[in-house]
Structure formats: C-alpha cells, structure tokens
Design a protein around this motif. Structure first.
Motif, short mmCIF file in Angstrom:
data_model
loop_
_atom_site.label_atom_id
_atom_site.label_comp_id
_atom_site.label_asym_id
_atom_site.label_seq_id
_atom_site.Cartn_x
_atom_site.Cartn_y
_atom_site.Cartn_z
N VAL A 83 37.72 48.69 33.22
CA VAL A 83 37.75 49.20 34.59
C VAL A 83 37.41 48.02 35.50
O VAL A 83 36.41 47.34 35.28
N GLY A 84 38.23 47.78 36.48
CA GLY A 84 37.96 46.66 37.39
C GLY A 84 38.19 47.04 38.82
O GLY A 84 39.09 47.84 39.13
N SER A 85 37.37 46.53 39.71
CA SER A 85 37.58 46.80 41.13
C SER A 85 37.00 45.65 41.96
O SER A 85 36.15 44.90 41.48
N TYR A 86 37.46 45.52 43.17
CA TYR A 86 36.89 44.57 44.11
C TYR A 86 37.06 45.15 45.51
O TYR A 86 37.80 46.11 45.71
N ALA A 87 36.34 44.59 46.46
CA ALA A 87 36.31 45.16 47.82
C ALA A 87 37.55 44.72 48.59
O ALA A 87 37.48 43.87 49.48
N GLU A 88 38.70 45.31 48.26
CA GLU A 88 39.95 44.84 48.86
C GLU A 88 40.03 45.09 50.36
O GLU A 88 40.83 44.47 51.05
N PHE A 105 40.58 37.19 42.60
CA PHE A 105 40.70 36.15 41.57
C PHE A 105 39.62 36.33 40.51
O PHE A 105 39.89 36.29 39.31
N PHE A 106 38.39 36.58 40.97
CA PHE A 106 37.28 36.72 40.02
C PHE A 106 37.49 37.95 39.13
O PHE A 106 37.26 37.91 37.92
N MET A 107 37.94 39.03 39.75
CA MET A 107 38.15 40.25 38.95
C MET A 107 39.24 40.02 37.89
O MET A 107 39.07 40.41 36.72
N GLU A 108 40.30 39.31 38.28
CA GLU A 108 41.38 39.05 37.31
C GLU A 108 40.89 38.18 36.16
O GLU A 108 41.24 38.40 35.00
N ARG A 109 40.06 37.18 36.47
CA ARG A 109 39.53 36.33 35.38
C ARG A 109 38.60 37.15 34.49
O ARG A 109 38.55 36.96 33.28
N SER A 110 37.85 38.07 35.11
CA SER A 110 36.95 38.93 34.33
C SER A 110 37.76 39.78 33.36
O SER A 110 37.36 39.99 32.20
N MET A 111 38.90 40.27 33.83
CA MET A 111 39.77 41.08 32.97
C MET A 111 40.27 40.24 31.80
O MET A 111 40.36 40.72 30.66
N GLU A 112 40.60 38.99 32.07
CA GLU A 112 41.07 38.11 30.99
C GLU A 112 39.97 37.90 29.95
O GLU A 112 40.24 37.86 28.74
N LEU A 113 38.72 37.74 30.45
CA LEU A 113 37.60 37.60 29.51
C LEU A 113 37.46 38.85 28.64
O LEU A 113 37.23 38.77 27.43
N MET A 114 37.63 40.01 29.28
CA MET A 114 37.56 41.27 28.54
C MET A 114 38.65 41.32 27.46
O MET A 114 38.38 41.70 26.31
N ASP A 115 39.86 40.93 27.86
CA ASP A 115 40.97 40.94 26.89
C ASP A 115 40.66 40.02 25.71
O ASP A 115 40.85 40.38 24.55
N ALA A 116 40.17 38.81 26.05
CA ALA A 116 39.88 37.83 24.99
C ALA A 116 38.79 38.34 24.05
O ALA A 116 38.77 38.00 22.86
N ALA A 117 37.89 39.17 24.60
CA ALA A 117 36.80 39.70 23.78
C ALA A 117 37.21 40.97 23.03
O ALA A 117 36.42 41.55 22.30
N ASN A 152 29.84 41.04 37.13
CA ASN A 152 29.68 41.20 38.58
C ASN A 152 29.95 39.85 39.24
O ASN A 152 29.24 38.89 38.96
N GLY A 153 30.95 39.81 40.06
CA GLY A 153 31.34 38.54 40.68
C GLY A 153 30.59 38.26 41.96
O GLY A 153 30.74 38.98 42.94
N HIS A 154 29.75 37.21 41.95
CA HIS A 154 29.12 36.76 43.18
C HIS A 154 30.11 35.87 43.91
O HIS A 154 30.37 34.76 43.48
N CYS A 155 30.66 36.33 44.98
CA CYS A 155 31.60 35.52 45.75
C CYS A 155 30.89 35.05 47.02
O CYS A 155 29.67 35.08 47.11
N THR A 156 31.65 34.60 48.01
CA THR A 156 31.02 34.16 49.24
C THR A 156 31.91 34.51 50.42
O THR A 156 33.02 35.01 50.24
N THR A 157 31.42 34.28 51.61
CA THR A 157 32.23 34.52 52.80
C THR A 157 32.34 33.21 53.58
O THR A 157 31.38 32.44 53.65
N LEU A 158 33.50 32.98 54.14
CA LEU A 158 33.70 31.76 54.92
C LEU A 158 32.86 31.82 56.21
O LEU A 158 32.67 32.91 56.78
N PRO A 159 32.35 30.67 56.67
CA PRO A 159 31.51 30.66 57.88
C PRO A 159 32.36 30.74 59.15
O PRO A 159 32.65 29.72 59.78
N LEU A 160 32.77 31.91 59.53
CA LEU A 160 33.65 32.09 60.69
C LEU A 160 32.84 32.35 61.95
O LEU A 160 31.88 33.13 61.93
#
Ligand SMILES: Cc1cc2nc3c(=O)[nH]c(=O)nc-3n(C[C@H](O)[C@H](O)[C@H](O)COP(=O)(O)OP(=O)(O)OC[C@H]3O[C@@H](n4cnc5c(N)ncnc54)[C@H](O)[C@@H]3O)c2cc1C
Length: 154
Positions: free
Chosen positions: A73-78, A55-67, A11-19
């Motif tokens: 299954v991957g998703s993000y709030a596009e 970006f986080f989801m793609e890195r997570s997929m790479e970790l899955m592949d390496a493991a 689960n990727g904890h991301c952030t939001t820019l202070p707009l």
C-alpha cells in the motif's frame, strides 16, 4: 488479522522549497483578541515538493518488491501536505537586510539587540533533521553575543 512481525513501512521525510509565497504576514482584516492584526500563515507546496514525495514512494515500492512483499500500500500527499513537524523559516538568515531578517549570528538586522536563535532562520532543511543545526547556530550566536557584549556593542 495484522501480521506485525511480517509488516514493514517506509515513511519518506521530504522537504519543501523555500518560496517567498510561503510566509507569515499580518492579516489585513482578521484581528486577535486584543484587536491587533492576526498572524496569517500562507503555504502551498511547490510541484517539485509533490514530485519528490512521489519519487520517494516509488522507490519505496521498489524496495518492497525487492524484499518480496506480498501486499503493498503506498500513498503520498499529491494535493499538498497537511501537516509537518519540522517547522522552519519566517526569519530568513542572510547578509542583505532587504531580503533577510537576521544576520549570520541570528541577530536582527533591524533591532541590533534582538537575537532570534531557533529554527526560524532556516528557510529549508535541505532535507536533514534540523535540531543539530539549530543548536550549532545557537552556539555560534552565543559566542558572537559574548564577544559583542565584551566590546560593549550590546
Ligand atoms: C513529533 C516531532 C518529532 C521531531 N523529531 C525530530 C528529530 O528526530 N530530529 C530533529 O532534528 N528534529 C525533530 N523535530 C523537529 C524539532 O523538534 C524542531 O525543529 C525544533 O524543536 C525547533 O526548535 P525551535 O527552537 O525553533 O522551536 P521549539 O522547540 O518549538 O521552541 C519554541 C519555544 O517557544 C515557546 N513559545 C511559543 N510561543 C511563545 C510565547 N508567546 N511566549 C513564550 N514562549 C513561547 C514554546 O513553548 C517553545 O518552548 C521533531 C518535531 C516534532 C514535533
């Protein structure tokens, strides 16, 4: 059947820019039950927020592949996030009363005897968990408040 002993999730904890376009204002037409202007919350993710999630989801997929994951299954709030638990901002901390609500001691620029000591002064988490920072700022505000009270300034 789900093989929970063979399942992993990221689960990727991301952030939001202070707009400044993300804000809480008084609604010009909607009223609360007492007939006063209702609060209006306006929020839209910046494209960079979405890119960070992707970006986080793609890195997570790479970790899955390496493991050696067999099924992924991957998703993000596009289209933008629809919820969140680290609710920060609306009372920005800063030195300039024209662009901030509270000073470095969480003291209101406009109302000297008002201290707002919570997550409201932080307009972004910089991606860290916020609570320890909120507590540290609270200790600093309390020290300042005690000293100011001893000088008769509050
Ligand atoms: C599910 C979840 C998991 C989390 N996990 C973490 C974590 O692991 N690490 C971390 O650092 N942070 C975590 N957080 C975030 C953290 O809990 C918040 O950032 C922090 O509690 C915010 O503190 P606050 O004082 O700004 O607001 P709050 O803790 O929300 O305090 C606001 C207070 O105001 C009161 N209130 C509201 N309206 C009124 C009113 N009209 N009159 C009087 N009182 C009122 C509320 O009852 C509440 O007690 C998590 C949050 C959630 C929801």
């Amino acid at each position: 059947m789900m093989e929970f002993t063979h399942t992993a999730s990221f689960n990727g904890h991301c952030t939001t820019l202070p707009l400044s376009s993300n804000n809480v204002t008084l609604d010009p037409t909607v009223k609360d039950k007492w007939g006063r202007p209702a609060l209006r919350t306006t929020f839209m993710n910046h494209p960079d927020d979405i890119a960070t999630m992707k970006f986080f989801m793609e890195r997570s997929m790479e970790l899955m592949d390496a493991a050696g994951a067999i099924k992924k299954v991957g998703s993000y709030a596009e289209n933008g996030q629809t919820g969140g638990v680290h609710l920060l901002g609306t009372c920005r901390m800063g030195n300039d009363p024209a662009t901030s609500v509270v000073d470095r001691y969480n003291r209101s620029h406009d109302v000297p005897n008002l201290f707002m000591v919570d997550g409201g002064s932080m307009v972004t988490s910089g991606r860290g968990q916020p609570t320890m920072t909120i507590m540290a700022l609270a200790f600093r505000a309390a020290d300042h408040l005690i000293q100011a009270a001893r000088r008769g300034e509050v």
